[in-house]
Design a protein around this motif. Sequence first.
Motif, PDB file in Angstrom:
ATOM      1  N   VAL A  53       0.764  -1.199   0.039  1.00 17.68           N
ATOM      2  CA  VAL A  53       0.093  -0.104   0.002  1.00 17.68           C
ATOM      3  C   VAL A  53       0.776   1.214  -0.034  1.00 17.68           C
ATOM      4  N   PHE A  54       0.807   2.158  -1.013  1.00 17.06           N
ATOM      5  CA  PHE A  54       1.587   3.402  -1.282  1.00 17.06           C
ATOM      6  C   PHE A  54       0.470   4.414  -0.852  1.00 17.06           C
ATOM      7  N   ALA A  55       1.177   5.314   0.057  1.00 20.40           N
ATOM      8  CA  ALA A  55       0.438   6.632   0.317  1.00 20.40           C
ATOM      9  C   ALA A  55       0.860   7.797  -0.445  1.00 20.40           C
ATOM     10  N   THR A  56      -0.024   8.565  -0.822  1.00 28.95           N
ATOM     11  CA  THR A  56       0.546   9.755  -1.360  1.00 28.95           C
ATOM     12  C   THR A  56      -0.682  10.877  -1.223  1.00 28.95           C
ATOM     13  N   CYS A  57      -0.324  12.265  -1.329  1.00 28.96           N
ATOM     14  CA  CYS A  57      -1.239  13.302  -1.264  1.00 28.96           C
ATOM     15  C   CYS A  57      -1.878  13.410  -2.124  1.00 28.96           C
ATOM     16  N   GLY A  58      -1.321  13.333  -3.598  1.00 25.75           N
ATOM     17  CA  GLY A  58      -2.173  13.572  -4.998  1.00 25.75           C
ATOM     18  C   GLY A  58      -2.423  14.885  -5.076  1.00 25.75           C
ATOM     19  N   ASP A  59      -1.690  15.915  -4.618  1.00 29.25           N
ATOM     20  CA  ASP A  59      -2.050  17.249  -4.826  1.00 29.25           C
ATOM     21  C   ASP A  59      -0.873  18.163  -5.280  1.00 29.25           C
ATOM     22  N   THR A  60       0.307  17.470  -5.391  1.00 32.05           N
ATOM     23  CA  THR A  60       1.587  18.207  -5.869  1.00 32.05           C
ATOM     24  C   THR A  60       2.086  17.909  -7.056  1.00 32.05           C
ATOM     25  N   TYR A  61       1.384  18.063  -8.175  1.00 33.78           N
ATOM     26  CA  TYR A  61       1.822  17.795  -9.594  1.00 33.78           C
ATOM     27  C   TYR A  61       3.076  18.562  -9.733  1.00 33.78           C
ATOM     28  N   PRO A  62       4.322  17.974 -10.198  1.00 35.66           N
ATOM     29  CA  PRO A  62       4.317  16.663 -11.023  1.00 35.66           C
ATOM     30  C   PRO A  62       4.534  15.465 -10.334  1.00 35.66           C
ATOM     31  N   TYR A  63       4.758  15.738  -8.790  1.00 34.01           N
ATOM     32  CA  TYR A  63       5.162  14.530  -8.116  1.00 34.01           C
ATOM     33  C   TYR A  63       4.039  13.542  -7.715  1.00 34.01           C
ATOM     34  N   ILE A  92      -2.778   2.199  -4.285  1.00 33.97           N
ATOM     35  CA  ILE A  92      -2.368   3.598  -4.012  1.00 33.97           C
ATOM     36  C   ILE A  92      -3.558   4.168  -3.200  1.00 33.97           C
ATOM     37  N   GLU A  93      -3.042   4.952  -2.073  1.00 39.50           N
ATOM     38  CA  GLU A  93      -4.159   5.431  -1.167  1.00 39.50           C
ATOM     39  C   GLU A  93      -3.861   7.086  -1.318  1.00 39.50           C
ATOM     40  N   ILE A  94      -4.784   7.828  -1.280  1.00 35.51           N
ATOM     41  CA  ILE A  94      -4.638   9.283  -1.159  1.00 35.51           C
ATOM     42  C   ILE A  94      -4.818   9.678   0.285  1.00 35.51           C
ATOM     43  N   ASN A  95      -4.256  10.886   0.662  1.00 35.67           N
ATOM     44  CA  ASN A  95      -4.456  11.256   2.157  1.00 35.67           C
ATOM     45  C   ASN A  95      -3.669  12.461   2.251  1.00 35.67           C
ATOM     46  N   ALA A  96      -3.672  13.294   3.429  1.00 34.88           N
ATOM     47  CA  ALA A  96      -3.065  14.040   3.426  1.00 34.88           C
ATOM     48  C   ALA A  96      -1.704  13.916   4.369  1.00 34.88           C
ATOM     49  N   LEU A  97      -0.794  14.492   4.358  1.00 34.02           N
ATOM     50  CA  LEU A  97       0.677  14.350   4.867  1.00 34.02           C
ATOM     51  C   LEU A  97       0.474  13.759   6.124  1.00 34.02           C
ATOM     52  N   THR A  98      -0.363  14.585   7.020  1.00 35.75           N
ATOM     53  CA  THR A  98      -0.509  14.127   8.634  1.00 35.75           C
ATOM     54  C   THR A  98      -0.842  12.650   8.831  1.00 35.75           C
ATOM     55  N   GLY A  99      -2.007  12.410   7.889  1.00 37.41           N
ATOM     56  CA  GLY A  99      -2.637  10.909   7.815  1.00 37.41           C
ATOM     57  C   GLY A  99      -1.817  10.097   7.187  1.00 37.41           C
ATOM     58  N   ILE A 100      -0.863  10.360   6.150  1.00 37.65           N
ATOM     59  CA  ILE A 100       0.207   9.598   5.651  1.00 37.65           C
ATOM     60  C   ILE A 100       1.260   9.392   6.767  1.00 37.65           C
ATOM     61  N   MET A 101       1.731  10.177   7.588  1.00 38.23           N
ATOM     62  CA  MET A 101       2.784   9.650   8.604  1.00 38.23           C
ATOM     63  C   MET A 101       2.122   9.021   9.666  1.00 38.23           C
ATOM     64  N   SER A 102       1.192   9.253   9.921  1.00 41.26           N
ATOM     65  CA  SER A 102       0.390   8.499  10.961  1.00 41.26           C
ATOM     66  C   SER A 102       0.077   7.137  10.433  1.00 41.26           C
ATOM     67  N   GLY A 103      -0.212   7.028   9.415  1.00 46.39           N
ATOM     68  CA  GLY A 103      -0.575   5.712   8.726  1.00 46.39           C
ATOM     69  C   GLY A 103       0.689   4.892   8.633  1.00 46.39           C
ATOM     70  N   MET A 104       1.904   5.496   8.045  1.00 46.53           N
ATOM     71  CA  MET A 104       3.278   4.804   7.993  1.00 46.53           C
ATOM     72  C   MET A 104       3.450   4.137   9.546  1.00 46.53           C
ATOM     73  N   VAL A 105       3.499   5.200  10.527  1.00 49.37           N
ATOM     74  CA  VAL A 105       3.723   4.605  11.942  1.00 49.37           C
ATOM     75  C   VAL A 105       2.699   3.495  12.486  1.00 49.37           C
ATOM     76  N   SER A 106       1.611   3.601  12.155  1.00 46.94           N
ATOM     77  CA  SER A 106       0.487   2.657  12.554  1.00 46.94           C
ATOM     78  C   SER A 106       0.705   1.236  11.759  1.00 46.94           C
TER      79      SER A 106
END
Length: 170
Positions: A53-63, A92-106
């Motif tokens: 499962v890959f997490a990204t914000c989905g709002d920083t084109y071109p990244y 691929i999961e879209i989330n805000a950065l804070t959600g990504i970081m907590s999701g990585m830790v969990s």
Amino acid sequence: KTDEGAALRDQMNEYLAKIRENGELEAMHEKWASFKDNEGEKLTLPTGEKTLVFATCGDTYPYSAVINGETTGYDVEMAVNFCREYGYGIKIEINALTGIMSGMVSGMYDFAGNVITVTPERSESVYFSEPNSNPAVVLIVKDTTGAAPEQTVETRESIAARPIARTPAA
């Protein structure tokens, strides 16, 4: 941090070294940094015995961006290609950065990408790969040709009183 996370980081670093050596990393960077019409590109997601499962914000084109309902971008393409190379499937999961970081830790996410900045605090909780890009971060000022002197930006101090818009570092 887990042994599985360390192993995944090591695989990613191995992959990055390979594509850096064979020129694929530079080609991918040029493709996305050019801002040419990559918007119509649909990435074919690999399948494998194990799905990451890959997490990204989905709002920083071109990244990372969601365009016409498709998640795409430099970091997304790199994650997809990595999974294909190592025989993983990818979700691929879209989330805000804070959600990504907590999701990585969990443990909700296996890995993430979105021009994420390495910080000492984050390094205590998650593993970071070697850098996969070196984005040129710049300050943009309007053309002041013919502008009144109070509108020109010539020194660091002349910026201090001006409103500045920025995107928070990921």
